[in-house]
Write an enzyme that holds these catalytic residues in place. Structure first.
Site, mmCIF file in Angstrom:
data_model
loop_
_atom_site.group_PDB
_atom_site.id
_atom_site.type_symbol
_atom_site.label_atom_id
_atom_site.label_comp_id
_atom_site.label_asym_id
_atom_site.label_seq_id
_atom_site.Cartn_x
_atom_site.Cartn_y
_atom_site.Cartn_z
ATOM 1 N N CYS A 48 0.802 -1.226 0.000
ATOM 2 C CA CYS A 48 0.000 0.000 0.000
ATOM 3 C C CYS A 48 0.839 1.283 0.000
ATOM 4 O O CYS A 48 0.296 2.375 -0.189
ATOM 5 C CB CYS A 48 -0.955 0.007 1.183
ATOM 6 S SG CYS A 48 -2.192 -1.284 1.051
ATOM 7 N N HIS B 214 -3.548 7.231 2.559
ATOM 8 C CA HIS B 214 -3.907 5.929 1.975
ATOM 9 C C HIS B 214 -5.240 5.499 2.598
ATOM 10 O O HIS B 214 -5.465 5.691 3.787
ATOM 11 C CB HIS B 214 -2.806 4.914 2.281
ATOM 12 C CG HIS B 214 -3.203 3.513 1.974
ATOM 13 N ND1 HIS B 214 -3.657 3.149 0.727
ATOM 14 C CD2 HIS B 214 -3.259 2.387 2.748
ATOM 15 C CE1 HIS B 214 -3.959 1.860 0.741
ATOM 16 N NE2 HIS B 214 -3.736 1.372 1.955
ATOM 17 N N ASN C 253 -10.272 -0.146 -0.331
ATOM 18 C CA ASN C 253 -8.807 -0.047 -0.395
ATOM 19 C C ASN C 253 -8.324 -0.581 -1.749
ATOM 20 O O ASN C 253 -8.315 -1.788 -1.978
ATOM 21 C CB ASN C 253 -8.207 -0.861 0.759
ATOM 22 C CG ASN C 253 -6.692 -0.778 0.798
ATOM 23 O OD1 ASN C 253 -6.061 -0.233 -0.101
ATOM 24 N ND2 ASN C 253 -6.102 -1.326 1.847
HETATM 25 O O1 UT7 Z 1 -3.790 -1.232 3.500
HETATM 26 C C1 UT7 Z 1 -3.063 -2.347 3.909
HETATM 27 C C2 UT7 Z 1 -2.975 -2.408 5.377
HETATM 28 N N1 UT7 Z 1 -4.191 -2.961 5.910
HETATM 29 C C3 UT7 Z 1 -4.845 -2.311 6.858
HETATM 30 O O2 UT7 Z 1 -4.492 -1.224 7.222
HETATM 31 C C4 UT7 Z 1 -6.020 -3.024 7.486
HETATM 32 C C5 UT7 Z 1 -5.976 -2.879 8.982
HETATM 33 N N2 UT7 Z 1 -7.010 -3.617 9.658
HETATM 34 C C6 UT7 Z 1 -8.321 -3.256 9.638
HETATM 35 O O3 UT7 Z 1 -8.686 -2.338 8.963
HETATM 36 C C7 UT7 Z 1 -9.258 -3.973 10.558
HETATM 37 O O4 UT7 Z 1 -8.538 -4.785 11.446
HETATM 38 C C8 UT7 Z 1 -10.326 -4.854 9.833
HETATM 39 C C9 UT7 Z 1 -11.289 -3.981 9.077
HETATM 40 C C10 UT7 Z 1 -9.653 -5.842 8.909
HETATM 41 C C11 UT7 Z 1 -11.121 -5.642 10.876
HETATM 42 O O5 UT7 Z 1 -11.710 -4.745 11.798
HETATM 43 P P1 UT7 Z 1 -11.521 -4.950 13.372
HETATM 44 O O6 UT7 Z 1 -12.270 -3.883 14.028
HETATM 45 O O7 UT7 Z 1 -10.062 -5.054 13.658
HETATM 46 O O8 UT7 Z 1 -12.236 -6.318 13.590
HETATM 47 P P2 UT7 Z 1 -11.695 -7.615 14.344
HETATM 48 O O9 UT7 Z 1 -10.798 -8.388 13.449
HETATM 49 O O10 UT7 Z 1 -11.217 -7.220 15.695
HETATM 50 O O11 UT7 Z 1 -13.031 -8.415 14.527
HETATM 51 C C12 UT7 Z 1 -14.081 -7.973 15.396
HETATM 52 C C13 UT7 Z 1 -15.261 -8.912 15.228
HETATM 53 C C14 UT7 Z 1 -14.878 -10.381 15.294
HETATM 54 O O12 UT7 Z 1 -15.946 -11.083 15.912
HETATM 55 P P3 UT7 Z 1 -15.878 -11.514 17.444
HETATM 56 O O13 UT7 Z 1 -14.661 -12.377 17.562
HETATM 57 O O14 UT7 Z 1 -15.745 -10.212 18.215
HETATM 58 O O15 UT7 Z 1 -17.165 -12.210 17.659
HETATM 59 C C15 UT7 Z 1 -14.822 -10.777 13.854
HETATM 60 O O16 UT7 Z 1 -15.034 -12.143 13.643
HETATM 61 O O17 UT7 Z 1 -15.854 -8.698 13.947
HETATM 62 C C16 UT7 Z 1 -15.923 -9.952 13.252
HETATM 63 N N3 UT7 Z 1 -15.786 -9.685 11.813
HETATM 64 C C17 UT7 Z 1 -16.824 -9.390 11.035
HETATM 65 N N4 UT7 Z 1 -18.130 -9.274 11.280
HETATM 66 C C18 UT7 Z 1 -18.919 -8.937 10.245
HETATM 67 C C19 UT7 Z 1 -14.636 -9.655 11.091
HETATM 68 N N5 UT7 Z 1 -14.929 -9.336 9.819
HETATM 69 C C20 UT7 Z 1 -16.267 -9.166 9.762
HETATM 70 C C21 UT7 Z 1 -17.160 -8.819 8.719
HETATM 71 N N6 UT7 Z 1 -18.475 -8.707 9.016
HETATM 72 N N7 UT7 Z 1 -16.734 -8.566 7.454
#
Ligand code: UT7
Length: 327
Positions: free
Chosen positions: A114, A254, A284
């Site tokens: 990225c 970004h 993204n």
């Molecule tokens: O550009 C390249 C670099 N990449 C980035 O900068 C990405 C950085 N990371 C992120 O943007 C975020 O971590 C994500 C958007 C990928 C995920 O968001 P998060 O707030 O970190 O979610 P999480 O992984 O902590 O998950 C929270 C909950 C989990 O459920 P439980 O365990 O709390 O029950 C996940 O299973 O949300 C769940 N979850 C979803 N729920 C609905 C994860 N993905 C989804 C989804 N829809 N698509």
């Protein structure tokens, strides 16, 4: 003193819109979660057989050349920032140069996930500053849908396809790229990578069956590094150039997650009105995010505007650029 100035910008995105609603029918997710956790409403997808990243890059560059009224023969160099090249080799930049008719240009791809577009912008600026090259195109383009696993709800909601190109030319009036800070740390590779398809694990039936040709991302781990990395590097370039948020006309971040962008703006003491955000419509697009923002905001930019560009991505790679808009 010769500086490299952006003298034109053009973006291109595919027609097909993949909405949160449609994703709801593909994986266990919902519009509310996606919007509140990422800020994304929809993203574009390049459809059709044998359509690669170069298709989008060529459309962006052709639009740029037309807009600037210059011949492709005047282009000296094309740097393509991409994570999803058309093929392992040759470089997508070579394919692009051929398709746009840039017969006098040499070109190469730059891979920094990225951060590829800002790495490329800084690299390109050196060719201009040295006086060796006069017209350089940097194109950031990615067909992320080619490496997204549409059964993985963690990643498939985030990424989209798109491209944007800028023209860089010499400027002796004080505008252009003033300063940059670029960083990388390979310790981040474990958290964000594509497991197979490279020389370490060439493609086999097993790697395909194991879905190893898709993006592997530990979202939370990357998020923590990204929030700190992008905010710190943006604050650092302000300090290094004796600037405060008040001096800045625009932040071009970004577009990985709206929450990362908000944290960066806050750290810089910037009002949200000064932050370019289009993640809601494109998601993204990796190397496409920054030029797509510049393209959409082009009419609002004024000569002499102080602009900070910042990125964080796989590698890890990250960095910031301070430039003065030149037109
Ligand atoms: O550009 C390249 C670099 N990449 C980035 O900068 C990405 C950085 N990371 C992120 O943007 C975020 O971590 C994500 C958007 C990928 C995920 O968001 P998060 O707030 O970190 O979610 P999480 O992984 O902590 O998950 C929270 C909950 C989990 O459920 P439980 O365990 O709390 O029950 C996940 O299973 O949300 C769940 N979850 C979803 N729920 C609905 C994860 N993905 C989804 C989804 N829809 N698509």
């Amino acid at each position: 003193m010769i500086r490299a100035a952006i003298t034109g910008v053009q973006g291109w995105v595919p027609e097909y819109i993949l909405t949160n609603k449609e994703l709801e029918s593909m994986v266990d997710t919902n519009d509310e979660w996606i919007q509140s956790r990422t800020g994304i409403r929809e993203r574009r997808i390049l459809k059709g057989k044998d359509q690669g990243t170069s298709v989008m890059a060529v459309n962006a560059i052709n639009g740029l050349l037309q807009k600037k009224g210059i011949s492709p023969l005047e282009i000296d160099l094309i740097i393509c920032a991409t994570t999803t090249p058309d093929m392992q080799f040759p470089a997508t930049a070579n394919i692009i140069a051929d398709k746009v008719g840039a017969k006098n240009a040499f070109g190469y791809d730059l891979s920094a996930a990225c951060s590829g577009f800002i790495y490329s912008l800084v690299t390109a600026s050196k060719f201009i500053e040295s006086g060796s090259h006069k017209k350089v195109i940097v194109v950031g383009a990615d067909k992320m849908s080619s490496i997204v696993d549409y059964t993985d709800r963690q990643t498939c909601v985030i990424f989209g396809d798109g491209a944007g190109a800028v023209l860089l030319e010499p400027d002796e009036s004080g505008n252009g790229i003033i300063d940059s800070i670029l960083r990388s740390d390979g310790c981040g590779a474990q958290h964000l990578h594509q497991k197979a398809g490279g020389s370490m694990r060439p493609a086999t039936h097993e790697t395909v069956d194991a879905r190893e040709h898709y993006i592997y991302q530990e979202g939370q781990a990357v998020f923590k590094f990204a929030v700190k990395g992008m905010a710190d590097i943006s604050a650092e370039i302000l300090e290094k150039n004796n600037l405060t948020g008040d001096d800045i006309a625009w932040l071009v971040p970004h577009q990985a997650n709206k929450r990362i962008i908000d944290a960066t703006a806050k750290r810089m003491g910037l009002d949200e009105k000064k932050v370019m955000i289009n993640i809601d419509r494109y998601g993204n697009t990796t190397n496409g995010t920054i030029p797509l923002c510049l393209w959409e905001w082009e009419s609002k930019l004024k000569k002499g505007d102080n602009i900070i560009i910042a990125a964080f991505g796989g590698g890890f790679t990250w960095g910031s650029i301070y430039l003065k808009w030149a037109y």
